[in-house]
Scaffold this motif. Structure first.
Motif, mmCIF file in Angstrom:
data_model
loop_
_atom_site.group_PDB
_atom_site.id
_atom_site.type_symbol
_atom_site.label_atom_id
_atom_site.label_comp_id
_atom_site.label_asym_id
_atom_site.label_seq_id
_atom_site.Cartn_x
_atom_site.Cartn_y
_atom_site.Cartn_z
ATOM 1 N N ASP B 22 8.287 -12.808 -4.063
ATOM 2 C CA ASP B 22 8.957 -12.404 -2.827
ATOM 3 C C ASP B 22 8.687 -13.330 -1.642
ATOM 4 O O ASP B 22 9.600 -13.713 -0.947
ATOM 5 N N PRO B 23 7.432 -13.696 -1.390
ATOM 6 C CA PRO B 23 7.173 -14.470 -0.168
ATOM 7 C C PRO B 23 7.941 -15.781 -0.139
ATOM 8 O O PRO B 23 8.464 -16.157 0.905
ATOM 9 N N ASP B 24 8.049 -16.461 -1.261
ATOM 10 C CA ASP B 24 8.807 -17.715 -1.294
ATOM 11 C C ASP B 24 10.253 -17.465 -0.923
ATOM 12 O O ASP B 24 10.847 -18.149 -0.117
ATOM 13 N N GLN B 26 11.750 -15.102 0.593
ATOM 14 C CA GLN B 26 11.993 -14.776 1.987
ATOM 15 C C GLN B 26 12.252 -16.035 2.783
ATOM 16 O O GLN B 26 13.165 -16.130 3.569
ATOM 17 N N GLN B 27 11.397 -17.007 2.525
ATOM 18 C CA GLN B 27 11.451 -18.219 3.303
ATOM 19 C C GLN B 27 12.688 -19.029 2.937
ATOM 20 O O GLN B 27 13.390 -19.536 3.788
ATOM 21 N N SER B 30 16.147 -18.311 4.330
ATOM 22 C CA SER B 30 16.479 -18.575 5.719
ATOM 23 C C SER B 30 17.112 -19.952 5.902
ATOM 24 O O SER B 30 17.578 -20.281 6.974
ATOM 25 N N GLN C 24 1.929 -23.354 0.034
ATOM 26 C CA GLN C 24 3.142 -24.131 -0.170
ATOM 27 C C GLN C 24 3.107 -25.334 0.728
ATOM 28 O O GLN C 24 2.323 -25.396 1.669
ATOM 29 N N VAL C 29 1.450 -18.899 2.886
ATOM 30 C CA VAL C 29 2.073 -17.588 2.976
ATOM 31 C C VAL C 29 1.007 -16.548 2.690
ATOM 32 O O VAL C 29 0.433 -16.508 1.609
ATOM 33 N N ASP C 293 9.742 -13.866 8.615
ATOM 34 C CA ASP C 293 9.305 -14.909 7.701
ATOM 35 C C ASP C 293 7.773 -14.920 7.670
ATOM 36 O O ASP C 293 7.120 -15.000 8.708
ATOM 37 N N LEU C 294 7.227 -14.835 6.475
ATOM 38 C CA LEU C 294 5.766 -14.719 6.362
ATOM 39 C C LEU C 294 5.030 -15.966 6.838
ATOM 40 O O LEU C 294 3.834 -15.954 7.014
ATOM 41 N N LYS C 295 5.784 -17.071 6.972
ATOM 42 C CA LYS C 295 5.123 -18.279 7.461
ATOM 43 C C LYS C 295 5.178 -18.354 8.987
ATOM 44 O O LYS C 295 4.502 -19.172 9.582
#
Lengths: 327, 388, 343
Positions: B22-24, B26-27, B30, C24, C29, C293-295
């Motif tokens: 999921d975290p990837d 999400q990014q 965008s 990454q 993240v 965005d988690l980043k």
């Protein structure tokens, strides 16, 4: 399963028929035939029987008849093992082709086995150790192998062997065994010579297979069922070999249908450089000389090898992939 | 079940892959797909280098071959047959440094025992290399008269064989530069045709299924049942001998493409079939979308990256095919030259062993093919941002 | 619903200050950022939150299956009390491919996934896939394992299991495959079952069947369940306690009653008000905006840009964990008594 095989075999026969028709048309495309050259030659020798001989040949093969008649005449002979006559060699085609086809089959299957034996472990290693030094090295050599036309590789082999060993490495046999009858010695001699064309012809195929295997396995390793297998507590090796590799091999078997033509084609052209007693050199000569029955028969036979190879691939695929069996 | 705000999107274009990352995702979401591809591509140094090499090859060989030649490609020189490559030097035999590079001219002798030409450098004479100097006249870009060359010796009468000369004493370097025009374009023409045929029939076959799929699959199967080189050779042998070399060139391109689309077609079919089974296609279907809409909006974009990758990656196959056919003497016909026709001279193994530099055109085949492979690979990685 | 279940007070799993990050090229993240919770024996713990909140990564961390090499458990402990041992083992200290964790995976902690269509290996029969687990952990023979597989299939409600055991995944429907996944997971009597959105990909009637099945089997096997979902309704039927997660952090921890009727965090309230209720005709309220965005997380409280009750301090400082009652925690400035002093 049986139904599947029967259906595939039926397709194979259908494909063979179409291929033979297309092949015959292609071979007959060039204007004029070797017959014209042949007759001219006979006439120049001043034989009074030239016209008679010409007439006999024209009648035997129906060369004054429409193309479909000639085709039928030629293809119906196949059942009897009669493939027509080579004008260039003035002998029946069947006298000329069998040993060359035999060596082609030996060379092609050895190459195929070589490709798989080399490519599978490397592909697995590369996928499992993605972006490692080993993976990068294999990737580089894979690209290089893919980028060198195999006849060029054969030439390089020849030059190196001549410069380093002092003699060239062509042929499938040493002088003393070339016309000898089969014996253990001859077989060993064959193996001693075979590895060079096998490597030369197999390089591109191996490089392709490594890349495909690596790509497939990387895809498969992302699949949910691999996570399931890990979640069961299986060893990573079992996860990879039992669950991932097994699935990654399917596209490879499908690829077999693509690799085989590559090998046969590659082998034909390499054979010229390495002077191998395979189909290649004689086929290209026959094409250049418009020796139509010889060229046509070779084209048919080589295509048959391929179609048969595809059938075997289909069969193997059905064996390993349950989804296809029940399709 | 209609709490849509917190319900996750059922399936993304990449399907199950995103389950645990999921975290990837999400990014990644965008950025637009194209931005992602561009970013991924420019991170691949090897692919960029390959692209750069290809640009140089195309500029020097396809667009301005005469500018970069040192001799007219067809100029024969009976006194300089099979001359080995001359070394470009900065230091002379006495160890003195010259800023301007130079070559030593050859003295030639015929060895009457072996009947081979013996070339020994004449160390008394230095021939300096000049850049943008005058040489033979030609039309730059096809219409602008000039005699400026990228490099050459002071006098165009002097022999200057960077890659040696062939059996007619022709400069192999200049011939390679000229032959590149054919070798580098034959693939592009063929690939355009391959992509059109392959993606059209592949998509149609994979999406429609049923009888249409069956028919296309049989056609592909039959095409693939012919081994490549023998089929091409037979077709090339059938090209009328009275055709002009330019017609032969297109004929060869078409011949190669006519079989090659089958492979692409089969792969596109496979991709499309898996997309067809995917839930978002079924969703679109249920949503009342037409076949054409689904093919245009779901199948082609999804298979597109695949098509581009296979397209780029099949240019090498085309170049190698042309080289092989010309090597056999069945491809490009004189006066046109390609790298393959230059290699035709290498068919006689004993000649190659004595004069191995006649294989240098093969090196260019390898460079071009390697570059296209790296480029295609870069495209592949870029086109599939979720894979890495 | 399942309030009368007999849950003991003994902890089975304790997660302490767990941080799981993904490294990454573009940055780190923080998929799971400093979370703590525990599960008691035979209890069902619901974990709820929008996609990307770290639910799945939490479960993968417990299994030591965080995707390598980018994902990594940075710090924290996952203490697991094994079947016949009173001293807990810290899962984070085990090598992800080592023997110790492999003895726990599938045997003591089992997992089922969101996508039943892709969770089973297409080239092996469902029987083979169940037997693999049984043979691995229980050292049983082929024949016993097969009997066990048939028994498990019967247990998860698959008709004519003697035939089904030899079928391949593609011959089964999605609901059936998820039943098979449950059969695999339960085949070794695990103490803990992690169900990562097990019903999301299924349709509603099947979903209800699978949920009922899981409840029945939980009683039968006396196991704990971590039930991960984005669907509060589902979790309401299943769970004893609930953790609400947002951007890798736990924002609220409470019993099911407190979550539904006495929730404290504005995010929990937002999630609840977006559930439709039968017989009540009102516009569904949604949470404005989307998960950041988690980043590029906002300063202060991660929920501040979307929060309807946002205060100044929320934009600058991370909220503390506040104990509301014995069983209820929340991470929100609204309940900080000293907030006036701090501002």
């Amino acid at each position: 399963m049986t139904a599947f095989l029967v259906r595939r075999s039926f397709y194979m026969i259908f494909t063979l028929i179409v291929v033979s028709i297309l092949g015959f048309i292609i071979i007959n495309l060039p204007p004029g035939t070797y017959l014209d050259v042949y007759i001219a030659e006979l006439q120049s020798m001043g034989t009074a029987t030239a016209m008679e001989q010409r007439q006999a040949i024209v009648q035997r093969f129906g060369l004054d008849q429409p193309l479909y008649y000639q085709y039928w005449n030629w293809i119906s002979g196949f059942i009897r093992g009669d493939f027509g006559i080579s004008f260039m060699y003035e002998r029946p085609v069947s006298d000329l082709i069998w040993s060359r086809l035999g060596y082609t089959v030996i060379l092609s299957t050895s190459t195929l086995i070589f490709t798989w034996l080399v490519a599978l472990p490397i592909g697995i290693y590369s996928a499992v150790n993605k972006y490692s030094i080993g993976d990068n090295i294999f990737t580089f050599f894979g690209f290089l192998g893919l980028s060198i036309p195999n006849f060029l590789l054969a030439l390089v082999f020849m030059v190196i062997s001549a410069r380093v060993l002092g003699h060239t490495v062509g042929g499938l046999f040493s002088m003393e065994y070339r016309d000898a009858v089969w014996s253990i010695g001859k077989f060993i001699d064959l193996l001693k010579h075979l590895w060079i064309p096998v490597i030369v012809v197999g390089t591109a195929g191996t490089a392709t297979l490594i890349r495909i295997m690596r790509g497939n396995l990387l895809d498969i390793l992302n699949q949910q069922y691999i996570q399931t297998a890990r979640a069961k507590g299986l060893k990573e090796n079992i996860v990879i070999y039992k669950h991932a590799v097994r699935n990654a091999i399917h596209p490879l078997i499908m690829q077999l249908g693509m690799t085989f033509p590559q090998i046969i084609s590659g082998g034909m052209i390499v054979a010229i450089v390495l002077s191998l007693p395979t189909v290649g050199p004689m086929y290209f000569e026959a094409l250049a000389q418009q020796d139509m029955y010889l060229a046509g028969t070779f084209l048919m036979m080589v295509s048959f090898l391929l179609i048969f190879g595809n059938l075997v691939a289909d069969f193997l695929l059905a064996l390993v992939d349950p989804r296809i069996r029940y399709e | 079940m209609s709490n849509s705000e917190i319900r996750e999107p059922a399936v993304s274009p990449e399907g199950q892959k995103e389950v645990n990352i999921d975290p990837d995702i999400q990014q990644i979401k965008s950025l637009s797909r194209f931005q992602l591809m561009k970013r991924a591509f420019f991170k691949n140094k090897l692919a960029i280098a390959a692209g750069f090499v290809l640009i140089i090859l195309y500029i020097t060989m396809v667009f301005f071959p005469n500018l970069f030649s040192t001799h007219p490609p067809f100029q024969q020189d009976r006194n300089n047959m099979y001359a080995p490559p001359q070394r470009i030097r900065f230091f002379d035999v006495d160890g003195n440094f010259n800023l301007r590079p130079f070559v030593y001219p050859y003295d030639m002798e015929l060895d009457f025992e072996t009947f081979q030409y013996e070339y020994t450098p004449n160390y008394d004479e230095k021939k300096f290399i000049y850049f943008f100097n005058r040489g033979f006249s030609y039309k730059l870009g096809g219409f602008w008269d000039t005699d400026i060359h990228f490099m050459g010796l002071e006098s165009e009468e002097d022999m200057f064989f960077i890659f040696g000369s062939d059996r007619m004493g022709r400069d192999i370097f200049s011939r390679i530069v000229h032959a590149g025009r054919v070798s580098l374009t034959v693939g592009l023409v063929g690939v355009a045709l391959t992509i059109i045929l392959g993606s059209f029939f592949g998509t149609l076959s994979g999406y429609m299924g049923g009888i249409i799929d069956q028919i296309i699959q049989r056609i592909i199967e039959i095409l693939l049942s012919f081994p490549t080189i023998p089929l091409w050779a037979a077709l090339a042998a059938a090209l009328p001998q009275d055709w002009s070399s330019i017609r032969i060139f297109f004929g060869i391109s078409i011949i190669i493409a006519l079989r090659n689309w089958a492979g692409l077609g089969r792969q596109v079919r496979g991709k499309v079939m898996s997309f067809r089974e995917s839930e978002y296609t079924i969703a679109a279907r249920i949503g009342g979308a037409s076949h054409l809409y689904i093919i245009l909006h779901h199948m082609i974009p999804n298979a597109f990256s695949h098509i581009i990758v296979i397209g780029t990656l099949s240019i090498p196959a085309m170049i190698i095919a042309e080289t092989a056919l010309s090597f056999l003497g069945l491809g490009i016909q004189p006066p046109m030259v390609s790298w393959g026709t230059l290699l035709e001279a290498s068919q006689r193994v004993n000649v190659v062993i004595n004069y191995p530099w006649i294989m240098i055109p093969g090196l260019f085949v390898v460079i071009a093919v390697l570059a296209f492979n790296f480029l295609g690979d870069g495209f592949r990685d870029a086109a599939d941002p979720f894979s890495s | 619903m399942n309030k009368n279940k007999d849950t003991s007070d003994k902890n089975l799993l304790e997660v302490k200050n767990l941080k799981t990050y993904f490294h990454q090229e573009e940055g780190v993240v923080k998929a799971v950022d400093n979370i703590s919770f525990n599960i008691k024996q035979a209890e069902t713990l619901g974990v709820v939150g929008e996609s990307g909140c770290g639910k799945s990564v939490t479960s993968l961390s417990i299994m030591q299956l965080v995707p390598q090499p980018r994902g990594k458990i940075e710090s924290g402990k996952i203490l697991y009390y094994q079947k016949d041992s009173s001293v807990p083992v810290d899962i984070t200290s085990l090598s992800p491919r080592g023997e110790k964790i492999r003895k726990i995976r599938g045997n003591e902690i089992a997992m089922i996934f969101q996508e039943p269509m892709t969770s089973l290996n297409p080239v092996y029969t469902v029987g083979e896939q169940i037997m693999e687990s049984v043979r691995l952990h229980q050292q049983s023979r082929q024949k016993e394992a097969r009997e066990k597989a048939v028994e498990m299939l019967r247990l998860v409600g698959i008709g004519s299991p003697e035939q089904r055991v030899d079928e391949y995944p593609h011959e089964l429907s999605g609901g059936m495959r998820q039943r098979v996944m449950i059969a695999i997971a339960l085949s070794c009597n695990p103490s803990l079952l992690i169900a990562d959105e097990p019903t999301t990909a299924l349709d509603v009637t099947i979903e209800a069947q699978i949920l009922n099945l899981m409840e029945d089997l939980q009683k039968k096997f006396n196991m704990s369940i971590i039930f991960i979902t984005h669907d509060l309704e589902v979790i309401g039927e299943m769970s004893d306690r609930i953790i609400v997660m947002y951007t890798g952090k736990i924002v609220e921890k409470a019993t099911i009653e407190d979550i539904f009727y006495n929730n404290k965090h504005p995010y929990t309230a937002g999630l609840l008000s977006s559930i439709p209720q039968i017989g009540v005709e009102k516009r569904l309220v949604t949470i404005k905006g989307s998960v950041p965005d988690l980043k590029h997380l906002p300063a202060g409280c991660n929920f501040s840009p979307r929060c309807p009750k946002v205060m100044n301090i929320c934009h600058t400082q991370e909220p503390p964990d506040i104990q509301i009652s014995e069983n209820q925690f929340t991470s929100c400035w609204l309940y900080e008594k000293r907030k006036d002093d701090v501002v």
